[in-house]
Design a protein around this motif. Structure first.
Motif, short mmCIF file in Angstrom:
data_model
loop_
_atom_site.label_atom_id
_atom_site.label_comp_id
_atom_site.label_asym_id
_atom_site.label_seq_id
_atom_site.Cartn_x
_atom_site.Cartn_y
_atom_site.Cartn_z
N ARG A 289 39.85 14.91 68.70
CA ARG A 289 38.58 15.60 68.90
C ARG A 289 37.56 15.20 67.84
N LEU A 290 38.00 15.07 66.60
CA LEU A 290 37.08 14.66 65.53
C LEU A 290 36.59 13.24 65.74
N ILE A 291 37.48 12.37 66.21
CA ILE A 291 37.06 11.00 66.51
C ILE A 291 36.06 11.00 67.66
N GLY A 292 36.33 11.82 68.69
CA GLY A 292 35.40 11.92 69.81
C GLY A 292 34.02 12.38 69.36
N CYS A 293 33.97 13.36 68.46
CA CYS A 293 32.68 13.81 67.91
C CYS A 293 32.00 12.67 67.17
N GLU A 294 32.76 11.95 66.38
CA GLU A 294 32.21 10.84 65.60
C GLU A 294 31.61 9.77 66.51
N LEU A 295 32.21 9.59 67.69
CA LEU A 295 31.73 8.57 68.63
C LEU A 295 30.70 9.11 69.62
N GLY A 296 30.31 10.37 69.46
CA GLY A 296 29.23 10.92 70.28
C GLY A 296 29.63 11.35 71.68
N MET A 297 30.85 11.79 71.88
CA MET A 297 31.26 12.28 73.19
C MET A 297 30.63 13.63 73.47
N ARG A 298 30.32 13.89 74.73
CA ARG A 298 29.77 15.18 75.13
C ARG A 298 30.82 16.27 75.05
N GLU A 299 30.35 17.52 75.05
CA GLU A 299 31.26 18.65 74.90
C GLU A 299 32.28 18.71 76.03
#
Length: 436
Positions: A289-299
Protein backbone atom coordinates in the motif's frame (compact mmCIF):
# COMPACT_ATOMS: atom_id res chain seq x y z
CA UNK A 1 23.48 -14.48 -3.70
CA UNK A 2 20.81 -16.32 -1.71
CA UNK A 3 19.56 -14.75 1.47
CA UNK A 4 17.72 -16.93 3.95
CA UNK A 5 15.02 -15.53 6.18
CA UNK A 6 16.25 -14.42 9.56
CA UNK A 7 13.73 -13.79 12.35
CA UNK A 8 13.99 -10.64 14.41
CA UNK A 9 12.10 -8.90 17.11
CA UNK A 10 9.72 -6.73 15.16
CA UNK A 11 9.17 -6.49 11.44
CA UNK A 12 8.87 -3.46 9.27
CA UNK A 13 5.25 -2.53 9.27
CA UNK A 14 4.20 -4.35 12.43
CA UNK A 15 3.45 -0.98 13.96
CA UNK A 16 0.99 0.87 11.79
CA UNK A 17 2.42 4.25 10.85
CA UNK A 18 0.04 5.09 8.07
CA UNK A 19 -2.48 7.28 9.81
CA UNK A 20 -1.69 9.02 13.04
CA UNK A 21 -4.31 11.52 14.24
CA UNK A 22 -1.92 12.96 16.78
CA UNK A 23 0.91 13.78 14.37
CA UNK A 24 0.94 17.40 13.22
CA UNK A 25 2.36 17.90 9.73
CA UNK A 26 3.04 21.41 8.36
CA UNK A 27 -0.17 21.63 6.31
CA UNK A 28 -2.26 20.42 9.24
CA UNK A 29 -0.51 22.81 11.63
CA UNK A 30 -1.22 25.78 9.36
CA UNK A 31 -4.85 24.75 8.89
CA UNK A 32 -5.44 24.31 12.62
CA UNK A 33 -3.72 27.63 13.43
CA UNK A 34 -5.76 29.64 10.91
CA UNK A 35 -9.10 28.06 11.77
CA UNK A 36 -8.45 28.15 15.51
CA UNK A 37 -7.23 31.74 15.48
CA UNK A 38 -10.31 32.92 13.59
CA UNK A 39 -12.58 30.99 15.95
CA UNK A 40 -10.91 32.43 19.05
CA UNK A 41 -11.14 35.97 17.68
CA UNK A 42 -14.82 35.55 16.84
CA UNK A 43 -15.59 34.30 20.35
CA UNK A 44 -13.86 37.29 21.96
CA UNK A 45 -15.58 39.75 19.62
CA UNK A 46 -19.03 38.24 20.09
CA UNK A 47 -18.66 38.16 23.88
CA UNK A 48 -17.70 41.83 23.86
CA UNK A 49 -20.54 43.06 21.63
CA UNK A 50 -23.10 40.47 22.75
CA UNK A 51 -25.30 37.99 20.87
CA UNK A 52 -28.14 39.24 18.69
CA UNK A 53 -31.24 37.12 18.06
CA UNK A 54 -30.25 34.70 20.84
CA UNK A 55 -33.13 32.28 20.19
CA UNK A 56 -31.93 31.56 16.66
CA UNK A 57 -28.31 31.35 17.84
CA UNK A 58 -29.29 28.86 20.54
CA UNK A 59 -31.36 26.71 18.16
CA UNK A 60 -28.59 26.49 15.56
CA UNK A 61 -25.95 25.96 18.25
CA UNK A 62 -27.86 22.99 19.67
CA UNK A 63 -28.33 21.53 16.19
CA UNK A 64 -24.60 21.87 15.45
CA UNK A 65 -23.67 20.28 18.79
CA UNK A 66 -26.03 17.35 18.19
CA UNK A 67 -24.67 16.90 14.68
CA UNK A 68 -21.09 16.93 15.93
CA UNK A 69 -22.00 14.35 18.54
CA UNK A 70 -23.43 12.10 15.78
CA UNK A 71 -20.49 12.49 13.41
CA UNK A 72 -19.42 9.52 11.29
CA UNK A 73 -16.18 8.19 9.84
CA UNK A 74 -16.25 7.27 6.18
CA UNK A 75 -13.78 4.97 4.37
CA UNK A 76 -10.33 6.47 4.14
CA UNK A 77 -10.46 7.81 7.72
CA UNK A 78 -12.65 10.69 6.58
CA UNK A 79 -14.53 12.15 9.51
CA UNK A 80 -17.68 14.09 8.61
CA UNK A 81 -20.52 15.63 10.58
CA UNK A 82 -23.29 16.14 8.00
CA UNK A 83 -25.95 17.55 10.33
CA UNK A 84 -23.53 19.88 12.08
CA UNK A 85 -22.08 21.12 8.79
CA UNK A 86 -25.54 21.65 7.25
CA UNK A 87 -26.68 23.54 10.35
CA UNK A 88 -23.57 25.73 10.26
CA UNK A 89 -24.07 26.54 6.56
CA UNK A 90 -27.75 27.21 7.18
CA UNK A 91 -26.91 29.69 9.95
CA UNK A 92 -24.36 31.42 7.72
CA UNK A 93 -26.97 31.75 4.94
CA UNK A 94 -29.88 32.68 7.24
CA UNK A 95 -31.79 35.66 5.79
CA UNK A 96 -34.70 35.85 8.20
CA UNK A 97 -36.59 33.81 10.79
CA UNK A 98 -40.34 33.75 10.24
CA UNK A 99 -40.20 37.01 8.30
CA UNK A 100 -37.97 38.85 10.79
CA UNK A 101 -34.67 39.80 9.15
CA UNK A 102 -31.61 38.06 10.59
CA UNK A 103 -28.99 40.67 11.46
CA UNK A 104 -26.30 38.55 13.10
CA UNK A 105 -22.77 39.06 11.83
CA UNK A 106 -20.31 36.63 10.33
CA UNK A 107 -18.37 36.72 13.60
CA UNK A 108 -21.42 35.57 15.51
CA UNK A 109 -21.89 32.71 13.03
CA UNK A 110 -18.31 31.58 13.63
CA UNK A 111 -18.71 31.93 17.40
CA UNK A 112 -21.95 29.89 17.49
CA UNK A 113 -20.45 27.18 15.26
CA UNK A 114 -17.31 27.05 17.42
CA UNK A 115 -19.33 26.67 20.61
CA UNK A 116 -21.57 24.04 19.01
CA UNK A 117 -18.62 21.99 17.79
CA UNK A 118 -16.93 22.26 21.19
CA UNK A 119 -20.06 21.06 23.00
CA UNK A 120 -20.48 18.19 20.56
CA UNK A 121 -16.86 17.14 21.08
CA UNK A 122 -17.05 17.00 24.87
CA UNK A 123 -18.83 13.59 25.08
CA UNK A 124 -16.30 12.10 22.65
CA UNK A 125 -13.40 13.41 24.71
CA UNK A 126 -15.07 12.16 27.91
CA UNK A 127 -15.02 8.56 26.61
CA UNK A 128 -11.41 8.82 25.44
CA UNK A 129 -11.79 9.58 21.74
CA UNK A 130 -9.02 11.91 20.66
CA UNK A 131 -10.30 14.73 18.41
CA UNK A 132 -9.14 14.76 14.82
CA UNK A 133 -8.03 18.35 14.88
CA UNK A 134 -7.48 18.71 11.15
CA UNK A 135 -11.00 17.48 10.36
CA UNK A 136 -12.48 19.82 12.96
CA UNK A 137 -10.41 22.70 11.58
CA UNK A 138 -11.56 21.96 8.03
CA UNK A 139 -15.24 21.99 9.01
CA UNK A 140 -14.75 25.22 10.93
CA UNK A 141 -12.69 26.94 8.24
CA UNK A 142 -15.27 26.26 5.53
CA UNK A 143 -17.96 27.91 7.66
CA UNK A 144 -15.64 30.83 8.41
CA UNK A 145 -15.04 31.45 4.71
CA UNK A 146 -18.73 31.09 3.84
CA UNK A 147 -19.89 33.43 6.62
CA UNK A 148 -17.24 36.08 5.99
CA UNK A 149 -18.12 36.17 2.29
CA UNK A 150 -21.92 36.02 2.59
CA UNK A 151 -23.00 37.79 5.80
CA UNK A 152 -21.75 41.32 4.97
CA UNK A 153 -24.15 41.51 2.01
CA UNK A 154 -27.28 40.06 3.65
CA UNK A 155 -28.76 43.49 4.46
CA UNK A 156 -28.54 44.46 0.79
CA UNK A 157 -30.80 41.56 -0.30
CA UNK A 158 -34.07 41.54 1.66
CA UNK A 159 -35.74 38.13 1.91
CA UNK A 160 -38.78 39.33 -0.07
CA UNK A 161 -36.68 40.62 -2.94
CA UNK A 162 -37.82 39.73 -6.43
CA UNK A 163 -34.24 38.78 -7.16
CA UNK A 164 -34.40 35.73 -4.90
CA UNK A 165 -32.94 33.58 -7.66
CA UNK A 166 -29.75 35.63 -7.47
CA UNK A 167 -29.47 34.87 -3.75
CA UNK A 168 -29.91 31.16 -4.45
CA UNK A 169 -27.27 31.35 -7.20
CA UNK A 170 -24.81 33.03 -4.81
CA UNK A 171 -25.51 30.40 -2.14
CA UNK A 172 -24.98 27.60 -4.66
CA UNK A 173 -21.72 29.12 -5.87
CA UNK A 174 -20.47 29.50 -2.30
CA UNK A 175 -21.40 25.90 -1.44
CA UNK A 176 -19.60 24.62 -4.54
CA UNK A 177 -16.58 26.79 -3.82
CA UNK A 178 -16.48 25.68 -0.19
CA UNK A 179 -16.69 22.04 -1.28
CA UNK A 180 -13.73 22.50 -3.64
CA UNK A 181 -11.70 24.29 -0.97
CA UNK A 182 -12.47 21.53 1.52
CA UNK A 183 -11.44 18.86 -1.00
CA UNK A 184 -8.21 20.75 -1.72
CA UNK A 185 -7.39 21.04 1.98
CA UNK A 186 -8.14 17.36 2.58
CA UNK A 187 -6.07 16.38 -0.46
CA UNK A 188 -3.10 18.44 0.73
CA UNK A 189 -3.18 16.79 4.15
CA UNK A 190 -3.69 13.34 2.63
CA UNK A 191 -0.82 13.78 0.16
CA UNK A 192 1.46 14.94 2.96
CA UNK A 193 0.46 12.05 5.22
CA UNK A 194 0.61 9.26 2.61
CA UNK A 195 3.42 10.68 0.46
CA UNK A 196 1.29 10.45 -2.66
CA UNK A 197 0.70 12.92 -5.49
CA UNK A 198 -1.55 15.82 -4.58
CA UNK A 199 -3.38 15.57 -7.93
CA UNK A 200 -4.27 11.94 -7.18
CA UNK A 201 -5.32 12.81 -3.62
CA UNK A 202 -7.48 15.69 -4.91
CA UNK A 203 -9.27 13.38 -7.34
CA UNK A 204 -9.85 10.85 -4.56
CA UNK A 205 -11.31 13.55 -2.30
CA UNK A 206 -13.64 14.84 -5.03
CA UNK A 207 -14.99 11.35 -5.63
CA UNK A 208 -15.27 10.53 -1.94
CA UNK A 209 -16.94 13.79 -0.92
CA UNK A 210 -19.21 14.48 -3.89
CA UNK A 211 -22.36 12.77 -2.63
CA UNK A 212 -22.09 13.75 1.03
CA UNK A 213 -20.88 17.26 0.14
CA UNK A 214 -23.84 17.94 -2.11
CA UNK A 215 -26.24 16.59 0.52
CA UNK A 216 -24.73 18.85 3.18
CA UNK A 217 -24.69 21.94 0.97
CA UNK A 218 -28.22 21.57 -0.34
CA UNK A 219 -29.58 20.84 3.14
CA UNK A 220 -27.87 23.93 4.53
CA UNK A 221 -29.42 26.10 1.82
CA UNK A 222 -32.86 24.57 2.37
CA UNK A 223 -32.64 25.19 6.12
CA UNK A 224 -31.78 28.85 5.54
CA UNK A 225 -34.49 29.43 2.94
CA UNK A 226 -37.18 27.45 4.79
CA UNK A 227 -36.55 29.34 8.02
CA UNK A 228 -37.66 32.50 6.22
CA UNK A 229 -41.21 31.12 6.07
CA UNK A 230 -41.44 28.43 8.75
CA UNK A 231 -39.19 29.95 11.37
CA UNK A 232 -36.99 27.70 13.46
CA UNK A 233 -39.31 24.74 12.78
CA UNK A 234 -37.53 24.50 9.44
CA UNK A 235 -34.47 23.21 11.28
CA UNK A 236 -36.28 20.01 12.20
CA UNK A 237 -38.13 19.59 8.91
CA UNK A 238 -35.11 19.85 6.66
CA UNK A 239 -32.66 18.09 8.95
CA UNK A 240 -34.66 14.86 8.83
CA UNK A 241 -33.73 13.94 5.20
CA UNK A 242 -30.07 14.57 5.99
CA UNK A 243 -30.35 12.32 9.03
CA UNK A 244 -31.60 9.49 6.80
CA UNK A 245 -28.71 10.12 4.41
CA UNK A 246 -26.25 10.06 7.29
CA UNK A 247 -27.60 6.70 8.47
CA UNK A 248 -27.12 5.31 4.96
CA UNK A 249 -23.52 6.57 4.80
CA UNK A 250 -22.83 5.15 8.26
CA UNK A 251 -24.09 1.71 7.20
CA UNK A 252 -21.98 1.88 4.04
CA UNK A 253 -18.89 2.68 6.11
CA UNK A 254 -19.64 -0.16 8.53
CA UNK A 255 -20.12 -2.64 5.67
CA UNK A 256 -16.84 -1.52 4.09
CA UNK A 257 -15.03 -1.92 7.41
CA UNK A 258 -16.56 -5.36 8.00
CA UNK A 259 -15.53 -6.39 4.49
CA UNK A 260 -11.91 -5.40 5.13
CA UNK A 261 -11.89 -7.13 8.51
CA UNK A 262 -13.22 -10.29 6.87
CA UNK A 263 -10.46 -10.22 4.26
CA UNK A 264 -7.85 -9.69 6.99
CA UNK A 265 -9.22 -12.63 8.95
CA UNK A 266 -9.20 -14.81 5.83
CA UNK A 267 -5.60 -13.85 5.13
CA UNK A 268 -4.57 -15.24 8.53
CA UNK A 269 -5.69 -18.75 7.58
CA UNK A 270 -2.33 -19.38 5.91
CA UNK A 271 -0.55 -18.16 9.05
CA UNK A 272 -2.63 -20.29 11.40
CA UNK A 273 -2.08 -23.30 9.16
CA UNK A 274 1.69 -22.80 9.29
CA UNK A 275 2.06 -22.07 5.58
CA UNK A 276 3.57 -18.60 6.04
CA UNK A 277 5.29 -16.72 8.85
CA UNK A 278 3.10 -14.90 11.36
CA UNK A 279 2.43 -11.34 10.22
CA UNK A 280 3.66 -11.94 6.67
CA UNK A 281 0.39 -10.99 4.97
CA UNK A 282 -0.01 -7.82 7.04
CA UNK A 283 3.55 -6.72 6.36
CA UNK A 284 3.24 -7.36 2.62
CA UNK A 285 -0.09 -5.52 2.55
CA UNK A 286 1.28 -2.50 4.36
CA UNK A 287 4.42 -2.27 2.24
CA UNK A 288 2.42 -2.77 -0.97
CA UNK A 289 0.00 0.00 0.00
CA UNK A 290 2.83 2.42 0.80
CA UNK A 291 4.48 1.63 -2.53
CA UNK A 292 1.15 2.18 -4.29
CA UNK A 293 0.84 5.61 -2.62
CA UNK A 294 4.39 6.44 -3.65
CA UNK A 295 3.54 5.58 -7.26
CA UNK A 296 0.34 7.65 -7.25
CA UNK A 297 -2.33 4.94 -7.29
CA UNK A 298 -5.91 6.05 -6.71
CA UNK A 299 -7.72 5.18 -3.51
CA UNK A 300 -9.93 2.55 -5.18
CA UNK A 301 -6.84 0.92 -6.69
CA UNK A 302 -5.11 1.00 -3.31
CA UNK A 303 -8.06 -0.81 -1.74
CA UNK A 304 -7.91 -3.57 -4.36
CA UNK A 305 -4.15 -3.74 -3.86
CA UNK A 306 -4.60 -4.09 -0.09
CA UNK A 307 -7.10 -6.92 -0.55
CA UNK A 308 -4.86 -8.71 -3.05
CA UNK A 309 -1.74 -8.31 -0.90
CA UNK A 310 -3.54 -9.70 2.15
CA UNK A 311 -4.67 -12.78 0.22
CA UNK A 312 -1.73 -13.21 -2.14
CA UNK A 313 -0.59 -16.46 -0.46
CA UNK A 314 -3.99 -18.07 0.02
CA UNK A 315 -3.20 -20.51 -2.80
CA UNK A 316 -0.62 -22.18 -0.53
CA UNK A 317 -3.51 -23.88 1.26
CA UNK A 318 -3.63 -26.33 -1.67
CA UNK A 319 -0.04 -27.48 -1.12
CA UNK A 320 0.51 -30.94 0.31
CA UNK A 321 3.75 -29.84 1.99
CA UNK A 322 4.22 -26.19 2.98
CA UNK A 323 7.14 -24.27 1.49
CA UNK A 324 9.94 -23.79 4.00
CA UNK A 325 9.15 -20.58 5.86
CA UNK A 326 6.34 -19.86 3.38
CA UNK A 327 8.84 -18.00 1.16
CA UNK A 328 7.35 -18.35 -2.32
CA UNK A 329 10.22 -16.27 -3.74
CA UNK A 330 12.43 -19.34 -3.17
CA UNK A 331 9.98 -21.72 -4.88
CA UNK A 332 10.25 -22.74 -8.52
CA UNK A 333 8.49 -20.54 -11.12
CA UNK A 334 6.07 -23.38 -11.84
CA UNK A 335 5.17 -23.71 -8.16
CA UNK A 336 4.76 -19.94 -7.83
CA UNK A 337 2.41 -19.86 -10.81
CA UNK A 338 0.35 -22.75 -9.43
CA UNK A 339 -0.03 -21.04 -6.05
CA UNK A 340 -1.07 -17.77 -7.71
CA UNK A 341 -3.65 -19.43 -9.97
CA UNK A 342 -5.18 -21.45 -7.14
CA UNK A 343 -5.36 -18.38 -4.94
CA UNK A 344 -7.01 -16.44 -7.75
CA UNK A 345 -9.58 -19.20 -8.23
CA UNK A 346 -10.46 -19.12 -4.54
CA UNK A 347 -10.93 -15.34 -4.58
CA UNK A 348 -13.10 -15.46 -7.72
CA UNK A 349 -15.54 -17.68 -5.86
CA UNK A 350 -16.64 -14.60 -3.90
CA UNK A 351 -18.18 -13.22 -7.10
CA UNK A 352 -17.27 -9.61 -6.25
CA UNK A 353 -13.46 -9.55 -6.19
CA UNK A 354 -12.58 -10.36 -9.79
CA UNK A 355 -10.12 -7.43 -10.04
CA UNK A 356 -8.41 -8.60 -6.86
CA UNK A 357 -8.28 -12.17 -8.19
CA UNK A 358 -6.56 -10.92 -11.35
CA UNK A 359 -3.90 -9.11 -9.29
CA UNK A 360 -3.24 -12.32 -7.35
CA UNK A 361 -3.16 -14.49 -10.49
CA UNK A 362 -0.47 -12.40 -12.18
CA UNK A 363 1.67 -11.62 -9.12
CA UNK A 364 4.37 -14.15 -10.04
CA UNK A 365 4.87 -12.96 -13.64
CA UNK A 366 7.99 -11.11 -14.73
CA UNK A 367 7.58 -7.36 -15.10
CA UNK A 368 7.25 -7.67 -18.88
CA UNK A 369 4.67 -10.46 -18.67
CA UNK A 370 4.81 -14.15 -19.51
CA UNK A 371 2.32 -14.39 -22.36
CA UNK A 372 0.12 -12.48 -24.77
CA UNK A 373 -1.57 -10.48 -21.99
CA UNK A 374 1.28 -8.01 -21.82
CA UNK A 375 2.82 -6.70 -18.59
CA UNK A 376 0.96 -7.60 -15.41
CA UNK A 377 -1.07 -4.87 -13.69
CA UNK A 378 0.85 -2.42 -11.51
CA UNK A 379 -0.74 -3.94 -8.41
CA UNK A 380 0.64 -7.38 -9.31
CA UNK A 381 4.12 -5.94 -9.85
CA UNK A 382 3.94 -4.20 -6.48
CA UNK A 383 2.87 -7.40 -4.69
CA UNK A 384 5.72 -9.29 -6.34
CA UNK A 385 8.28 -6.83 -4.95
CA UNK A 386 6.65 -6.51 -1.51
CA UNK A 387 6.32 -10.30 -1.16
CA UNK A 388 9.91 -10.95 -2.25
CA UNK A 389 11.20 -8.34 0.18
CA UNK A 390 9.30 -9.78 3.14
CA UNK A 391 10.15 -13.36 2.17
CA UNK A 392 13.85 -12.47 2.40
CA UNK A 393 13.77 -9.99 5.29
CA UNK A 394 10.93 -11.32 7.41
CA UNK A 395 10.74 -9.68 10.81
CA UNK A 396 14.33 -8.49 10.76
CA UNK A 397 14.98 -4.77 11.16
CA UNK A 398 18.70 -4.99 10.46
CA UNK A 399 19.62 -2.12 8.13
CA UNK A 400 22.41 -4.04 6.40
CA UNK A 401 20.11 -6.96 5.64
CA UNK A 402 17.42 -4.67 4.29
CA UNK A 403 19.93 -2.95 2.04
CA UNK A 404 21.29 -6.31 0.84
CA UNK A 405 17.78 -7.46 -0.12
CA UNK A 406 17.10 -4.20 -1.93
CA UNK A 407 20.33 -4.63 -3.89
CA UNK A 408 19.27 -8.15 -4.85
CA UNK A 409 15.91 -6.84 -6.08
CA UNK A 410 17.71 -4.11 -8.05
CA UNK A 411 19.92 -6.75 -9.71
CA UNK A 412 16.78 -8.46 -11.05
CA UNK A 413 14.99 -5.19 -11.84
CA UNK A 414 13.94 -4.90 -15.47
CA UNK A 415 13.60 -8.67 -15.77
CA UNK A 416 11.75 -10.10 -12.79
CA UNK A 417 10.88 -6.93 -10.91
CA UNK A 418 9.64 -3.55 -12.08
CA UNK A 419 12.43 -0.98 -11.68
CA UNK A 420 10.08 1.84 -10.66
CA UNK A 421 8.42 -0.37 -8.04
CA UNK A 422 11.76 -1.44 -6.56
CA UNK A 423 12.94 2.18 -6.29
CA UNK A 424 9.61 3.21 -4.78
CA UNK A 425 10.01 0.44 -2.20
CA UNK A 426 13.50 1.70 -1.38
CA UNK A 427 12.17 5.24 -0.77
CA UNK A 428 9.35 3.93 1.42
CA UNK A 429 11.76 1.83 3.47
CA UNK A 430 14.15 4.74 3.87
CA UNK A 431 11.35 6.88 5.31
CA UNK A 432 10.29 3.99 7.52
CA UNK A 433 13.79 3.72 9.00
CA UNK A 434 14.05 7.50 9.41
CA UNK A 435 10.88 7.56 11.58
CA UNK A 436 12.37 5.21 14.16
Amino acid sequence: MILQRRPGVEGIGVRRRGWNPGRIDPARALLITVAGGCAAGSLVWTLLVGFVEPHAALAFGVLIAAGELARITLPGHREVAPIASAGAIGYAFLLSVGGVTATHSAWQVIAVVTLGIALGELPHIAVGREPRWSDLARRLLIVEITALVFRPFVHEVPPDSEHWWLVVAVMTALVAGAWLVDAALAATIRAERLHTRISVAFGDELRAQFAIGMAIGSSGMLIALASTVTGLVGLLVFTAPLLVTQVAFRRFAEIRLTYLQTVRSLSRVTEVGGYVETGHSRRVSRLARLIGCELGMRESELLELEYAALMHDIGQLSLRDPIAGGATVLASPREQRRIAELGSAVIRETGVLDAVAELVRRQCEACEGDGDDGPPPLGSRIIKVANAFDDLVGESRDADRIEAVLQRLRMDAGREYDTDVVEAAARVLDRDRARR
